[in-house]
Enzyme design. Structure first.
Site, PDB file in Angstrom:
ATOM      1  N   LYS A 114       1.003  -1.263   0.001  1.00 35.81           N
ATOM      2  CA  LYS A 114      -0.055   0.190  -0.039  1.00 35.81           C
ATOM      3  C   LYS A 114       0.893   1.257  -0.094  1.00 35.81           C
ATOM      4  O   LYS A 114       1.066   1.800   0.953  1.00 35.81           O
ATOM      5  CB  LYS A 114      -0.933   0.058   1.116  1.00 35.81           C
ATOM      6  CG  LYS A 114      -2.129   0.848   1.157  1.00 35.81           C
ATOM      7  CD  LYS A 114      -3.231   0.524   2.144  1.00 35.81           C
ATOM      8  CE  LYS A 114      -4.365   1.502   2.172  1.00 35.81           C
ATOM      9  NZ  LYS A 114      -5.131   1.602   1.082  1.00 35.81           N
TER      10      LYS A 114
HETATM   11  C1  LIG Z   1      -6.562  -0.246  -3.916  1.00 36.08           C
HETATM   12  C2  LIG Z   1      -7.302  -0.841  -2.767  1.00 36.08           C
HETATM   13  N1  LIG Z   1      -7.767  -1.742  -2.936  1.00 36.08           N
HETATM   14  C3  LIG Z   1      -8.558  -2.334  -1.823  1.00 36.08           C
HETATM   15  C4  LIG Z   1      -8.380  -1.760  -0.548  1.00 36.08           C
HETATM   16  C5  LIG Z   1      -9.254  -2.297   0.478  1.00 36.08           C
HETATM   17  O1  LIG Z   1      -8.486  -2.813   1.685  1.00 36.08           O
HETATM   18  P1  LIG Z   1      -8.996  -2.833   2.943  1.00 36.08           P
HETATM   19  O2  LIG Z   1     -10.059  -3.572   3.193  1.00 36.08           O
HETATM   20  O3  LIG Z   1      -7.624  -3.551   3.802  1.00 36.08           O
HETATM   21  O4  LIG Z   1      -9.031  -1.391   3.580  1.00 36.08           O
HETATM   22  C6  LIG Z   1      -7.826  -0.305  -0.548  1.00 36.08           C
HETATM   23  C7  LIG Z   1      -8.294   0.170   0.702  1.00 36.08           C
HETATM   24  O5  LIG Z   1      -7.110   0.040   1.640  1.00 36.08           O
HETATM   25  C8  LIG Z   1      -7.258  -0.112  -1.504  1.00 36.08           C
HETATM   26  O6  LIG Z   1      -6.832   1.166  -1.691  1.00 36.08           O
END
Ligand SMILES: Cc1ncc(COP(=O)(O)O)c(C=O)c1O
Length: 314
Positions: A158
């Protein structure tokens, strides 16, 4: 952004919201060399509690490691700082944004001589795709932008710089009049939303793309998979073809910001009846119960924050 709380945690100190500043030569500002998390805390009967806190801290450190950043704090210190920040700001429910990033140092692409700085901010933030979106579903559009492939970056990290990809897709979707954009991977298979993972339901079976589609491994996604399986559904982690989006009975997205949001229209086709379907609603209800501390089964997902609020009078 408007002031969202009194204090922000920066490199071990609590500073006033308006004083939480960085230098213009911050490496991450130039080259996107930061990693971050989106975390939420909710009001529960046991007090304010952070959802799957340890999993978010683990992913933050994993993202940092993938970009060769040594976080100058331990996982326990980051977790304790977050609880303290929420408590000191008196926030009962909030969104939390920890960022680990390369600070100001020698200019140029080589980052390893720049300091690694950390801040954690928290503020009240309602439903990312709106309360109505969560209740009735949103309209989504497959983006012309493809998800950054793992031949170019590390989609599982991330990292701040990687988000220019999501930003382009988000702007495109918004300008075209949709609430969310869906990115395909570089093969043309379904990947995810700009900040959410995707689930497709057909004939009572649930499918969601996996690592081969270059997803971000969402913590909400993992929660939804577990909840769905606990409810007796089969969840297939597999490639999902774009065409399946138009044949689906139901589609929903998961993310910390968006929580569990149904999609009611995909590329101008109603999804199923055009209203959130029974599987979506069942998983969403169980998920909301978990978030708000109404579920014993998932109580272990909640990290309760100590607050200095006075005990109720007896
Ligand atoms: C590109 C992306 N995909 C998926 C997610 C979903 O991840 P999470 O459920 O850990 O927030 C996020 C958010 O964090 C994201 O930025």
């Amino acid at each position: 952004m408007e002031k969202g709380a009194d204090l922000i945690w920066m490199n071990g100190e609590l500073v006033a919201w308006d004083d939480a500043k960085v230098h213009v030569l911050t490496h991450a500002l130039h080259y996107g060399t930061g990693v971050f998390e989106g975390v939420r805390a909710y009001e529960t009967p046991r007090g304010t509690a952070i959802f799957r806190h340890a999993d978010h801290v683990d992913r933050l450190f994993k993202s940092a490691q993938m970009y060769f950043m040594d976080v100058p704090f331990s996982k326990d210190e980051i977790a304790a700082a977050t609880r303290d920040l929420i408590g000191r700001n008196g926030l009962r429910s909030c969104y939390v944004r920890p960022v680990v990033y390369r600070g100001a140092g020698p200019m140029g692409l080589y980052p390893l001589d720049c300091p690694v700085d950390v801040f954690i901010a928290a503020w009240e933030w309602g439903a990312y795709l709106g309360d109505e979106g969560k209740a009735k579903g949103v309209r989504a559009k497959v983006s012309s932008w493809r998800r950054l492939p793992s031949s170019a970056v590390i989609p599982a990290a991330k990292a701040t710089g990687q988000y220019v990809n999501s930003v382009l897709a988000k702007i495109e979707a918004d300008k075209a009049g949709y609430e969310e954009g869906i990115l395909l991977d570089d093969r043309g298979m379904v990947c995810e939303g700009t900040g959410e993972n995707l689930f497709v339901i057909k004939d009572g079976r649930i499918a969601t793309p996996g690592w081969s589609a270059d997803i971000l491994g969402g913590i909400t996604r993992a929660s939804a998979i577990q909840i769905a399986e606990d409810l007796g559904y089969t969840v297939e982690v597999r490639d999902v073809a774009r065409g399946e989006l138009y044949m689906a009975d139901e589609i929903f997205m998961t993310g910390t910001a968006a929580e569990l949001t149904p999609i009611r229209e995909m590329d101008d086709h109603p999804v199923g009846t055009g209203e959130p379907g029974p599987v979506t609603l069942e998983v969403q209800t169980a998920f909301e119960d978990a978030l708000h501390g109404r579920s014993d089964r998932y109580a272990g997902w909640l990290d309760v924050v100590e607050t200095s609020a006075p005990a109720p009078a007896t």
